[in-house]
Motif scaffolding. Structure first.
Motif, PDB file in Angstrom:
ATOM      1  N   GLN A  68       0.817  -1.201   0.000  1.00  0.00           N
ATOM      2  CA  GLN A  68       0.000   0.000   0.000  1.00  0.00           C
ATOM      3  C   GLN A  68       0.863   1.269   0.000  1.00  0.00           C
ATOM      4  O   GLN A  68       0.438   2.309  -0.500  1.00  0.00           O
ATOM      5  N   ALA A  69       2.066   1.187   0.512  1.00  0.00           N
ATOM      6  CA  ALA A  69       2.958   2.346   0.492  1.00  0.00           C
ATOM      7  C   ALA A  69       3.304   2.752  -0.939  1.00  0.00           C
ATOM      8  O   ALA A  69       3.574   3.924  -1.217  1.00  0.00           O
ATOM      9  N   GLN A  70       3.295   1.772  -1.875  1.00  0.00           N
ATOM     10  CA  GLN A  70       3.595   2.045  -3.282  1.00  0.00           C
ATOM     11  C   GLN A  70       2.339   2.352  -4.091  1.00  0.00           C
ATOM     12  O   GLN A  70       2.438   2.699  -5.266  1.00  0.00           O
ATOM     13  N   ALA A  71       1.179   2.207  -3.475  1.00  0.00           N
ATOM     14  CA  ALA A  71      -0.091   2.366  -4.170  1.00  0.00           C
ATOM     15  C   ALA A  71      -0.615   3.791  -4.018  1.00  0.00           C
ATOM     16  O   ALA A  71       0.040   4.662  -3.450  1.00  0.00           O
ATOM     17  N   LEU A  72      -1.817   4.028  -4.523  1.00  0.00           N
ATOM     18  CA  LEU A  72      -2.411   5.360  -4.437  1.00  0.00           C
ATOM     19  C   LEU A  72      -2.509   5.833  -2.995  1.00  0.00           C
ATOM     20  O   LEU A  72      -2.161   6.971  -2.685  1.00  0.00           O
ATOM     21  N   SER A  73      -2.968   4.966  -2.095  1.00  0.00           N
ATOM     22  CA  SER A  73      -3.160   5.370  -0.702  1.00  0.00           C
ATOM     23  C   SER A  73      -1.848   5.840  -0.075  1.00  0.00           C
ATOM     24  O   SER A  73      -1.796   6.897   0.556  1.00  0.00           O
ATOM     25  N   GLY A  74      -0.789   5.064  -0.262  1.00  0.00           N
ATOM     26  CA  GLY A  74       0.487   5.400   0.352  1.00  0.00           C
ATOM     27  C   GLY A  74       1.066   6.705  -0.160  1.00  0.00           C
ATOM     28  O   GLY A  74       1.514   7.558   0.617  1.00  0.00           O
ATOM     29  N   HIS A  75       1.063   6.864  -1.481  1.00  0.00           N
ATOM     30  CA  HIS A  75       1.614   8.092  -2.070  1.00  0.00           C
ATOM     31  C   HIS A  75       0.767   9.307  -1.687  1.00  0.00           C
ATOM     32  O   HIS A  75       1.313  10.381  -1.395  1.00  0.00           O
ATOM     33  N   LEU A  76      -0.551   9.147  -1.686  1.00  0.00           N
ATOM     34  CA  LEU A  76      -1.427  10.281  -1.384  1.00  0.00           C
ATOM     35  C   LEU A  76      -1.300  10.709   0.070  1.00  0.00           C
ATOM     36  O   LEU A  76      -1.184  11.908   0.369  1.00  0.00           O
TER      37      LEU A  76
END
Length: 235
Positions: A68-76
């Protein structure tokens, strides 16, 4: 009066046997990527409190990223946490349509300040009409800005499915035209809500932006998406 039938909707009728074969082939040969590991809610940053909801389909869930850190949630969350104490939650599932998401969110008792949505691909592949999609997106935004209290909602456009590497022609063209049609309706829906902003992802033509399955974003694409969504939320 019913809406006029678009030219591509007429042309695809004789293509139905080919489209059916291609659709089955894509499903059979598709690389099935899992939803990424990692937390789906948390708290990060310092500053004014910001209650954030990310909701939608497999792209909202981060398929194509390893964590999730590499996904939309993590980046956002990482971007917003530079200026806010972000209390965030991810409510997204592979395969979900707009209707599925409405039913899922109806179970929530929480309130949110900001929301990012990502929906439409599964509405396209399941044959949801423009009217059905517009009506359901209206219901979704009404719920987000009403019972869930969101003051800012970023509505991500339906992806340009004609550009998905995993889709052969003419299937890619047919799905791309329907995605374009739903996007037109989505823009009109968003325009009726002062709390909402429509996000057309402005991404470069780069093969590295696609996940290995040719259907989902890569971590690089998620980072660019998060950057643009954060900009609209902070504007």
């Amino acid at each position: 009066m019913p809406a006029p039938i678009a030219a591509d909707q007429v042309i695809r009728i004789p293509l139905l046997p080919i489209l059916a074969v291609q659709g089955l082939s894509v499903r059979r040969n598709a690389l099935s990527l899992p939803e990424p590991t990692g937390p789906r809610e948390g708290r990060a940053g310092r500053g004014p409190r910001l209650r954030l909801l990310i909701t939608g389909d497999s792209s909202a869930a981060g398929v194509g990223a390893g964590t999730q850190a590499q996904a939309l949630s993590g980046h956002l969350v990482a971007k917003l946490a530079k200026h806010n104490t972000v209390e965030w939650r991810l409510e997204a599932t592979t395969g979900h349509t707009t209707q599925d998401t409405i039913q899922r969110l109806a179970r929530l008792d929480d309130k949110f300040d900001a929301v990012v949505t990502a929906l439409g691909v599964n509405d396209v592949t399941r044959g949801v009409t423009l009217k059905q999609f517009s009506d359901r997106q209206t219901r979704l935004l009404s719920y987000l800005t009403g019972p869930l209290s969101a003051r800012r909602v970023v509505v991500t456009a339906v992806p340009q499915m004609n550009l998905f590497p995993a889709l052969p022609q003419p299937l890619a063209w047919v799905l791309g035209r329907q995605a374009q049609r739903l996007n037109h309706g989505l823009q009109q829906v968003v325009g009726a809500f002062p709390q909402a902003k429509y996000l057309t992802l402005d991404l470069p033509d780069d093969p590295a932006l696609a996940a290995p399955d040719g259907y989902h974003p890569s971590p690089k694409a998620y980072a660019l998406w998060a950057q643009q969504a954060a900009h609209l939320l902070q504007a």
